[in-house]
Design a protein around this motif. Structure first.
Motif, mmCIF file in Angstrom:
data_model
loop_
_atom_site.group_PDB
_atom_site.id
_atom_site.type_symbol
_atom_site.label_atom_id
_atom_site.label_comp_id
_atom_site.label_asym_id
_atom_site.label_seq_id
_atom_site.Cartn_x
_atom_site.Cartn_y
_atom_site.Cartn_z
ATOM 1 N N GLU A 35 26.098 53.892 47.814
ATOM 2 C CA GLU A 35 26.922 54.034 46.614
ATOM 3 C C GLU A 35 28.417 54.100 46.939
ATOM 4 O O GLU A 35 29.239 53.742 46.099
ATOM 5 N N PRO A 65 32.319 49.857 48.026
ATOM 6 C CA PRO A 65 32.674 49.098 46.824
ATOM 7 C C PRO A 65 32.058 47.695 46.847
ATOM 8 O O PRO A 65 31.784 47.145 47.921
ATOM 9 N N GLU A 66 31.837 47.157 45.682
ATOM 10 C CA GLU A 66 31.163 45.851 45.583
ATOM 11 C C GLU A 66 31.890 44.753 46.349
ATOM 12 O O GLU A 66 31.255 43.887 46.949
ATOM 13 N N ASP A 67 33.219 44.779 46.379
ATOM 14 C CA ASP A 67 33.945 43.717 47.069
ATOM 15 C C ASP A 67 33.776 43.774 48.592
ATOM 16 O O ASP A 67 34.205 42.872 49.305
ATOM 17 N N TYR A 124 30.543 44.353 49.885
ATOM 18 C CA TYR A 124 29.109 44.181 50.129
ATOM 19 C C TYR A 124 28.791 42.980 51.021
ATOM 20 O O TYR A 124 27.718 42.915 51.599
ATOM 21 N N ARG A 152 25.278 44.044 52.162
ATOM 22 C CA ARG A 152 24.320 43.682 51.113
ATOM 23 C C ARG A 152 22.949 43.406 51.708
ATOM 24 O O ARG A 152 21.934 43.890 51.219
ATOM 25 N N LYS A 196 21.871 40.325 43.892
ATOM 26 C CA LYS A 196 23.200 40.136 44.483
ATOM 27 C C LYS A 196 24.174 41.253 44.134
ATOM 28 O O LYS A 196 24.932 41.707 44.971
ATOM 29 N N GLY A 197 24.186 41.704 42.883
ATOM 30 C CA GLY A 197 25.176 42.672 42.436
ATOM 31 C C GLY A 197 24.948 44.065 42.990
ATOM 32 O O GLY A 197 23.809 44.496 43.193
ATOM 33 N N ARG A 198 26.043 44.779 43.235
ATOM 34 C CA ARG A 198 25.985 46.136 43.776
ATOM 35 C C ARG A 198 25.127 47.050 42.908
ATOM 36 O O ARG A 198 24.256 47.760 43.414
ATOM 37 N N ASP A 199 25.372 47.054 41.595
ATOM 38 C CA ASP A 199 24.651 47.967 40.707
ATOM 39 C C ASP A 199 23.154 47.683 40.701
ATOM 40 O O ASP A 199 22.343 48.613 40.733
#
Length: 180
Positions: free
Chosen positions: A55, A58-60, A62, A74, A104-107
Motif C-alpha cells: 500500500e 505509489p502507483e507510478d 509499480y 507490480r 494492472k492497476g494499483r487499487d
C-alpha cells in the motif's frame, strides 16, 4: 526444489514461527499450547507487513525494478497473490489459480492481495490440529498439511524483503521502520 532444500526451508520457517510465541497468545482460534498458535500469529504479522508495504508504493512506481533482470514491483504483487492461493490451496486441497494475473492497476492489485489473505484466513478458520497433521503430497513428496502454511510464511517474508529494497530505492520508508 530438491527434497533437502524443501526440508531445510520448512525447518527454517518453523524456527521463525516458533520465535513468535509471545505474540501468539493474543491470537484467537487455537489454544495457547497448540503448535498452530505461533504459526497463525506469524502469518498475521506477515500479512500486515506485506499489505503495508504494498500500500505504501505509489502507483507510478509499480513498474519499477532495481535491475533489468528482476520482477517489477507490480509483478511481485501479482506473484504474491498467486503464491498465497497456491500455498493455502494446498492446505485446503483446492486449486484456485491466480485471479490477479491480468490485473494492472494499483487499487485492483491491492484488493486482490487482500482477497488472497482473506482466502488464507478462511483456510485457517477451517483448520484443526488433526487436519493440519494430515499428510498431503507436494511436489512428489508427502508432507504435513500445515507445512504449506510455513512455506507461505517463508515465501511472503522473502518477497517482503525484496519489496523493502524497492520502496527504499524510491525514497520511501517501510511502515515497519517508519516509527523508528
Amino acid at each position: 526444489m530438491t527434497r533437502n532444500s524443501f526440508t531445510r526451508s520448512v525447518v527454517a520457517a518453523a524456527l521463525a514461527t516458533l520465535g513468535t510465541v509471545g505474540a501468539a497468545a493474543a491470537q484467537p482460534g487455537f489454544p495457547a499450547t497448540s503448535f498452530l498458535t505461533p504459526a497463525k500469529a506469524t502469518w498475521e504479522s506477515t500479512r500486515n507487513l506485506v499489505i503495508g508495504i504494498v500500500e505504501l508504493m505509489p502507483e507510478d512506481k509499480y513498474d519499477f525494478k532495481p535491475t533489468p533482470n528482476v520482477r517489477t514491483f507490480r509483478d511481485n504483487v501479482i506473484h504474491l497473490v498467486a503464491e498465497n492461493y497456491l500455498f493455502f490451496g494446498r492446505v485446503a486441497g483446492e486449486n484456485l489459480g491466480n485471479p490477479a494475473q491480468n490485473l494492472k492497476g494499483r487499487d485492483e492489485l491491492i484488493k486482490a492481495l487482500r482477497e488472497s489473505y482473506d482466502y488464507g484466513a478462511k483456510v485457517w478458520a477451517g483448520l484443526t490440529e488433526e487436519k493440519a497433521l494430515e499428510m498431503i503430497e507436494v511436489r512428489g513428496q508427502k508432507v504435513q498439511r500445515w507445512s504449506a502454511i510455513l512455506g507461505a510464511i517463508q515465501d511472503n517474508m522473502n518477497h517482503y524483503g525484496n519489496l523493502v529494497v524497492y520502496v527504499r530505492l524510491n525514497g520511501l520508508v517501510p511502515p515497519r521502520s517508519a516509527g523508528r
